[in-house]
Design a protein around this motif. Structure first.
Motif, PDB file in Angstrom:
ATOM      1  N   LEU A 133      37.969 -20.511 -43.131  1.00 11.24           N
ATOM      2  CA  LEU A 133      37.130 -19.499 -43.780  1.00 11.24           C
ATOM      3  C   LEU A 133      36.489 -18.586 -42.732  1.00 11.24           C
ATOM      4  O   LEU A 133      36.486 -17.364 -42.876  1.00 11.24           O
ATOM      5  CB  LEU A 133      36.042 -20.161 -44.631  1.00 11.24           C
ATOM      6  CG  LEU A 133      35.103 -19.214 -45.360  1.00 11.24           C
ATOM      7  CD1 LEU A 133      35.866 -18.296 -46.307  1.00 11.24           C
ATOM      8  CD2 LEU A 133      34.049 -19.999 -46.124  1.00 11.24           C
ATOM      9  N   ARG A 134      35.997 -19.159 -41.664  1.00 11.73           N
ATOM     10  CA  ARG A 134      35.364 -18.370 -40.597  1.00 11.73           C
ATOM     11  C   ARG A 134      36.378 -17.390 -39.982  1.00 11.73           C
ATOM     12  O   ARG A 134      36.078 -16.220 -39.765  1.00 11.73           O
ATOM     13  CB  ARG A 134      34.808 -19.291 -39.522  1.00 11.73           C
ATOM     14  CG  ARG A 134      34.034 -18.551 -38.437  1.00 11.73           C
ATOM     15  CD  ARG A 134      33.445 -19.483 -37.379  1.00 11.73           C
ATOM     16  NE  ARG A 134      32.510 -20.422 -37.966  1.00 11.73           N
ATOM     17  CZ  ARG A 134      32.635 -21.756 -37.910  1.00 11.73           C
ATOM     18  NH1 ARG A 134      33.660 -22.301 -37.282  1.00 11.73           N
ATOM     19  NH2 ARG A 134      31.749 -22.534 -38.462  1.00 11.73           N
ATOM     20  N   THR A 135      37.581 -17.852 -39.741  1.00 11.60           N
ATOM     21  CA  THR A 135      38.628 -16.991 -39.188  1.00 11.60           C
ATOM     22  C   THR A 135      38.996 -15.897 -40.185  1.00 11.60           C
ATOM     23  O   THR A 135      39.156 -14.729 -39.807  1.00 11.60           O
ATOM     24  CB  THR A 135      39.878 -17.828 -38.841  1.00 11.60           C
ATOM     25  OG1 THR A 135      39.494 -18.861 -37.944  1.00 11.60           O
ATOM     26  CG2 THR A 135      40.946 -16.973 -38.205  1.00 11.60           C
ATOM     27  N   HIS A 136      39.105 -16.259 -41.446  1.00 16.93           N
ATOM     28  CA  HIS A 136      39.467 -15.279 -42.470  1.00 16.93           C
ATOM     29  C   HIS A 136      38.383 -14.206 -42.614  1.00 16.93           C
ATOM     30  O   HIS A 136      38.700 -13.028 -42.777  1.00 16.93           O
ATOM     31  CB  HIS A 136      39.699 -15.970 -43.814  1.00 16.93           C
ATOM     32  CG  HIS A 136      39.936 -15.001 -44.929  1.00 16.93           C
ATOM     33  ND1 HIS A 136      41.152 -14.359 -45.101  1.00 16.93           N
ATOM     34  CD2 HIS A 136      39.114 -14.538 -45.900  1.00 16.93           C
ATOM     35  CE1 HIS A 136      41.056 -13.544 -46.142  1.00 16.93           C
ATOM     36  NE2 HIS A 136      39.830 -13.642 -46.651  1.00 16.93           N
ATOM     37  N   VAL A 137      37.146 -14.594 -42.565  1.00 16.29           N
ATOM     38  CA  VAL A 137      36.037 -13.640 -42.720  1.00 16.29           C
ATOM     39  C   VAL A 137      36.134 -12.534 -41.665  1.00 16.29           C
ATOM     40  O   VAL A 137      35.883 -11.363 -41.953  1.00 16.29           O
ATOM     41  CB  VAL A 137      34.671 -14.360 -42.634  1.00 16.29           C
ATOM     42  CG1 VAL A 137      33.529 -13.379 -42.445  1.00 16.29           C
ATOM     43  CG2 VAL A 137      34.444 -15.206 -43.865  1.00 16.29           C
ATOM     44  N   LYS A 138      36.529 -12.895 -40.456  1.00 13.92           N
ATOM     45  CA  LYS A 138      36.647 -11.898 -39.388  1.00 13.92           C
ATOM     46  C   LYS A 138      37.742 -10.875 -39.662  1.00 13.92           C
ATOM     47  O   LYS A 138      37.647  -9.734 -39.234  1.00 13.92           O
ATOM     48  CB  LYS A 138      36.912 -12.591 -38.056  1.00 13.92           C
ATOM     49  CG  LYS A 138      35.735 -13.397 -37.561  1.00 13.92           C
ATOM     50  CD  LYS A 138      36.080 -14.123 -36.277  1.00 13.92           C
ATOM     51  CE  LYS A 138      34.937 -15.017 -35.853  1.00 13.92           C
ATOM     52  NZ  LYS A 138      35.265 -15.799 -34.665  1.00 13.92           N
ATOM     53  N   SER A 139      38.770 -11.274 -40.390  1.00 11.00           N
ATOM     54  CA  SER A 139      39.893 -10.365 -40.620  1.00 11.00           C
ATOM     55  C   SER A 139      40.077  -9.955 -42.083  1.00 11.00           C
ATOM     56  O   SER A 139      41.030  -9.252 -42.401  1.00 11.00           O
ATOM     57  CB  SER A 139      41.184 -11.007 -40.115  1.00 11.00           C
ATOM     58  OG  SER A 139      41.441 -12.172 -40.858  1.00 11.00           O
ATOM     59  N   CYS A 140      39.188 -10.354 -42.950  1.00 13.88           N
ATOM     60  CA  CYS A 140      39.319 -10.044 -44.375  1.00 13.88           C
ATOM     61  C   CYS A 140      39.264  -8.533 -44.596  1.00 13.88           C
ATOM     62  O   CYS A 140      38.352  -7.853 -44.113  1.00 13.88           O
ATOM     63  CB  CYS A 140      38.213 -10.720 -45.183  1.00 13.88           C
ATOM     64  SG  CYS A 140      38.283 -10.344 -46.946  1.00 13.88           S
ATOM     65  N   PRO A 141      40.250  -7.967 -45.324  1.00 13.96           N
ATOM     66  CA  PRO A 141      40.280  -6.519 -45.532  1.00 13.96           C
ATOM     67  C   PRO A 141      39.123  -6.010 -46.398  1.00 13.96           C
ATOM     68  O   PRO A 141      38.772  -4.841 -46.337  1.00 13.96           O
ATOM     69  CB  PRO A 141      41.620  -6.278 -46.229  1.00 13.96           C
ATOM     70  CG  PRO A 141      42.000  -7.596 -46.814  1.00 13.96           C
ATOM     71  CD  PRO A 141      41.371  -8.641 -45.954  1.00 13.96           C
ATOM     72  N   LYS A 142      38.499  -6.886 -47.144  1.00  9.19           N
ATOM     73  CA  LYS A 142      37.416  -6.443 -48.025  1.00  9.19           C
ATOM     74  C   LYS A 142      36.050  -6.952 -47.568  1.00  9.19           C
ATOM     75  O   LYS A 142      35.098  -6.922 -48.329  1.00  9.19           O
ATOM     76  CB  LYS A 142      37.676  -6.923 -49.448  1.00  9.19           C
ATOM     77  CG  LYS A 142      38.912  -6.313 -50.055  1.00  9.19           C
ATOM     78  CD  LYS A 142      39.021  -6.703 -51.498  1.00  9.19           C
ATOM     79  CE  LYS A 142      40.248  -6.039 -52.117  1.00  9.19           C
ATOM     80  NZ  LYS A 142      40.377  -6.370 -53.526  1.00  9.19           N
ATOM     81  N   LYS A 143      35.933  -7.394 -46.327  1.00  7.39           N
ATOM     82  CA  LYS A 143      34.693  -8.022 -45.899  1.00  7.39           C
ATOM     83  C   LYS A 143      33.502  -7.063 -45.870  1.00  7.39           C
ATOM     84  O   LYS A 143      32.386  -7.475 -46.079  1.00  7.39           O
ATOM     85  CB  LYS A 143      34.846  -8.715 -44.556  1.00  7.39           C
ATOM     86  CG  LYS A 143      34.656  -7.876 -43.332  1.00  7.39           C
ATOM     87  CD  LYS A 143      34.692  -8.752 -42.107  1.00  7.39           C
ATOM     88  CE  LYS A 143      34.395  -7.943 -40.877  1.00  7.39           C
ATOM     89  NZ  LYS A 143      34.444  -8.758 -39.696  1.00  7.39           N
TER      90      LYS A 143
END
Length: 123
Positions: free
Chosen positions: A21-31
């Motif tokens: 989740l932490r890794t995804h948050v950094k690269s999430c297109p909608k963050k």
């Protein structure tokens, strides 16, 4: 797990905990549009720098007295949240304010424990 922003599914296991989740948050297109773009800290809700009308020394001495009260009289710390305790504290505070001097001895102000026994026996 599921990302709240993009609704993408994320693998979760006890080995990686929340690292995916932490890794995804950094690269999430909608963050930028999501609620996790900025995680609030305790300081967002409570700031120790808030100004108080009560001087720090007085607040500290009251806190110490409350702690000693609970420890010496074997009372729960939660007792100070009760309406009865607050009413007692306010009444004592008002009694001190109502006198022309602040040299009241608390033992002179508080009723003797036998007063309560006599009051309940006489009923």
């Amino acid at each position: 797990m599921c990302c709240d922003a993009c609704k993408g599914l994320l693998l979760h296991s006890s080995l990686n905990d929340t690292n995916n989740l932490r890794t995804h948050v950094k690269s999430c297109p909608k963050k930028e549009k999501s609620s996790f773009a900025y995680q609030k800290t305790v300081h967002d809700f409570y700031s120790p720098l808030k100004s108080s009308p009560i001087p720090r020394e007085i607040k500290f001495s009251v806190t110490e007295a409350c702690t000693e009260f609970c420890a010496l009289d074997a009372r729960a710390f939660d007792v100070m949240r009760g309406d009865g305790f607050k009413n007692l504290a306010k009444t004592l505070f008002d009694a001190d304010r109502a006198t022309s001097t602040s040299s009241i001895e608390i033992t002179d102000l508080l009723p003797h424990p036998t007063y309560f026994m006599n009051k309940f026996i006489s009923k």
